[in-house]
Design a protein around this motif. Structure first.
Motif, PDB file in Angstrom:
ATOM      1  N   ARG A  27       1.046  -1.183  -0.029  1.00 19.29           N
ATOM      2  CA  ARG A  27       0.087   0.003  -0.009  1.00 19.29           C
ATOM      3  C   ARG A  27       1.035   1.191   0.045  1.00 19.29           C
ATOM      4  NH1 ARG A  27      -3.841   1.656   4.145  1.00 19.29           N
ATOM      5  NH2 ARG A  27      -2.975   3.603   3.261  1.00 19.29           N
ATOM      6  N   THR A  28       0.153   2.434  -0.066  1.00 13.08           N
ATOM      7  CA  THR A  28       0.956   3.715  -0.006  1.00 13.08           C
ATOM      8  C   THR A  28       1.121   3.875   1.351  1.00 13.08           C
ATOM      9  OG1 THR A  28       0.259   4.356  -2.137  1.00 13.08           O
ATOM     10  CG2 THR A  28       0.994   5.835  -0.563  1.00 13.08           C
ATOM     11  N   PHE A  29       2.360   4.273   1.833  1.00  9.93           N
ATOM     12  CA  PHE A  29       2.478   4.666   3.226  1.00  9.93           C
ATOM     13  C   PHE A  29       2.642   6.152   3.579  1.00  9.93           C
ATOM     14  CE2 PHE A  29       2.599   0.638   5.253  1.00  9.93           C
ATOM     15  CZ  PHE A  29       2.980  -0.389   4.284  1.00  9.93           C
ATOM     16  N   SER A  30       2.371   6.874   2.329  1.00  9.04           N
ATOM     17  CA  SER A  30       2.778   8.320   2.584  1.00  9.04           C
ATOM     18  C   SER A  30       1.450   8.588   3.442  1.00  9.04           C
ATOM     19  CB  SER A  30       2.382   9.139   1.413  1.00  9.04           C
ATOM     20  OG  SER A  30       2.033  10.509   1.411  1.00  9.04           O
ATOM     21  N   GLY A  31       1.859   9.720   4.779  1.00  4.08           N
ATOM     22  CA  GLY A  31       1.048   9.917   5.710  1.00  4.08           C
ATOM     23  C   GLY A  31       0.928   9.123   6.855  1.00  4.08           C
ATOM     24  N   TYR A  32       1.662   7.907   6.891  1.00  4.89           N
ATOM     25  CA  TYR A  32       1.826   6.790   7.938  1.00  4.89           C
ATOM     26  C   TYR A  32       3.030   7.414   8.630  1.00  4.89           C
ATOM     27  CZ  TYR A  32      -1.863   3.661   6.837  1.00  4.89           C
ATOM     28  OH  TYR A  32      -2.996   2.919   6.985  1.00  4.89           O
ATOM     29  N   THR A  33       3.074   6.640   9.978  1.00  2.42           N
ATOM     30  CA  THR A  33       4.209   6.806  10.848  1.00  2.42           C
ATOM     31  C   THR A  33       4.582   5.195  10.969  1.00  2.42           C
ATOM     32  OG1 THR A  33       3.557   8.456  12.250  1.00  2.42           O
ATOM     33  CG2 THR A  33       4.934   7.001  13.237  1.00  2.42           C
ATOM     34  N   MET A  34       5.991   5.144  10.982  1.00  2.00           N
ATOM     35  CA  MET A  34       6.512   3.744  11.075  1.00  2.00           C
ATOM     36  C   MET A  34       7.313   3.918  12.447  1.00  2.00           C
ATOM     37  SD  MET A  34       5.735   2.588   8.172  1.00  2.00           S
ATOM     38  CE  MET A  34       6.671   0.988   8.023  1.00  2.00           C
ATOM     39  N   GLY A  35       6.695   2.965  13.153  1.00  2.00           N
ATOM     40  CA  GLY A  35       7.631   2.514  14.421  1.00  2.00           C
ATOM     41  C   GLY A  35       8.188   1.536  14.825  1.00  2.00           C
ATOM     42  N   TRP A  36       9.204   1.503  15.811  1.00  4.56           N
ATOM     43  CA  TRP A  36       9.906   0.418  15.950  1.00  4.56           C
ATOM     44  C   TRP A  36       9.646   0.106  17.443  1.00  4.56           C
ATOM     45  CZ3 TRP A  36      13.088  -2.443  12.751  1.00  4.56           C
ATOM     46  CH2 TRP A  36      13.248  -1.832  11.674  1.00  4.56           C
TER      47      TRP A  36
END
Length: 122
Positions: A27-36
């Motif tokens: 999917r498009t992850f623009s606008g998403y936050t990637m967490g660890w």
């Protein structure tokens, strides 16, 4: 189908470094936050770091601030977690996750990778 695939874990001596990668697809992850996040045996999953996909804003847990750095490569749809000055207490399974808010709460993340083991020996 959304997939997050972590890599880069391993065994390292205290004081050493590792770089984790999280390749995102589906999917498009623009606008998403990637967490660890990380989870050690017997412990709850805890927040480590987060980076916003669009602007690269970052946020870190106090326990890793100054030692860990998150970055992203939009062209490769990949986020990274550079871990320096590793300590035995950093030993855990590390997960990347994607959500639509910059938050430390694991419950707010919609997608998760399978995890990669990081072991730091003393």
């Amino acid at each position: 189908q959304v997939q997050l695939v972590e890599s880069g874990g391993g065994l390292v001596q205290a004081g050493g470094s590792l770089r984790l990668s999280c390749a995102a697809s589906g999917r498009t992850f623009s606008g998403y936050t990637m967490g660890w996040f990380r989870q050690a045996p017997g412990n709850e999953r805890e927040f480590v770091a987060a980076i916003t996909w669009s602007f690269g804003n970052t946020y870190y847990a106090d326990s890793v601030k100054g030692r860990f750095t998150s970055s992203r490569d939009n062209a490769k749809n990949t986020v990274y977690l550079q871990m320096n000055s590793l300590k035995p207490e950093d030993t855990a399974v590390y997960y990347c996750a994607a959500g639509n808010a910059l938050t430390t709460s694991a419950a707010r993340y919609d997608y998760w990778g399978q995890g990669t083991q990081v072991t730091v020996s003393s």
